[in-house]
Enzyme design. Structure first.
Site, PDB file in Angstrom:
ATOM      1  N   ASP A 140      35.218  43.941  47.115  1.00 18.48           N
ATOM      2  CA  ASP A 140      34.948  44.794  48.264  1.00 18.48           C
ATOM      3  C   ASP A 140      33.682  44.316  48.967  1.00 18.48           C
ATOM      4  OD1 ASP A 140      35.399  46.916  49.973  1.00 18.48           O
ATOM      5  OD2 ASP A 140      34.400  48.374  48.703  1.00 18.48           O
TER       6      ASP A 140
ATOM      7  N   GLU B 221      38.380  45.713  56.336  1.00 17.98           N
ATOM      8  CA  GLU B 221      38.150  47.154  56.294  1.00 17.98           C
ATOM      9  C   GLU B 221      37.410  47.603  57.541  1.00 17.98           C
ATOM     10  OE1 GLU B 221      35.862  47.745  52.697  1.00 17.98           O
ATOM     11  OE2 GLU B 221      33.993  47.366  53.726  1.00 17.98           O
TER      12      GLU B 221
END
Length: 123
Positions: free
Chosen positions: A24, A82
């Protein structure tokens, strides 16, 4: 990654169970190129900070996003962006070679009950 060998072993066990693993916020904080070849990962996530700067003439978001996409592709990893909030961001990332995305354009965060209901409605 203070206990890198322990983390790598745990991630390998999770991967053996069929769980896919993503890094991430790649390109920010503690993520490091040095670990990419050691970690049993499946995908990289382009941080929203780079997505936010995609269409900025002064920002380098598109260049950084494109670099992460190419890096992921060359390592055989899928890449997901994202923080997608606009159709323009989604289209630009798709044009750069990143077909996977998450963000408010698609859905606001939901609790587990709402998510399960959403999944069941699509069975």
């Amino acid at each position: 990654m203070i206990e890198a060998d322990t983390v790598i072993a745990i991630l390998a066990e999770l991967k053996a169970m069929g769980i896919q693993i993503a890094i991430d916020d790649f390109g920010t904080g503690f993520s490091s190129l040095a670990y990419l070849h050691r970690l049993p990962i499946d995908r990289l996530k382009i941080d929203r900070a780079f997505v936010r700067d995609l269409d900025s003439h002064k920002g380098s978001g598109a260049s950084i996003a494109q670099t992460i996409i190419r890096l992921g592709q060359s390592l055989g990893l899928s890449v997901i962006a994202e923080g997608i909030e606009t159709e323009e961001q989604a289209q630009l990332l798709m044009n750069l070679g990143c077909p996977l995305a998450q963000g408010f354009l698609y859905s606001r965060p939901v609790n587990s009950t709402a998510f399960i209901a959403w999944c069941r409605a699509r069975e």
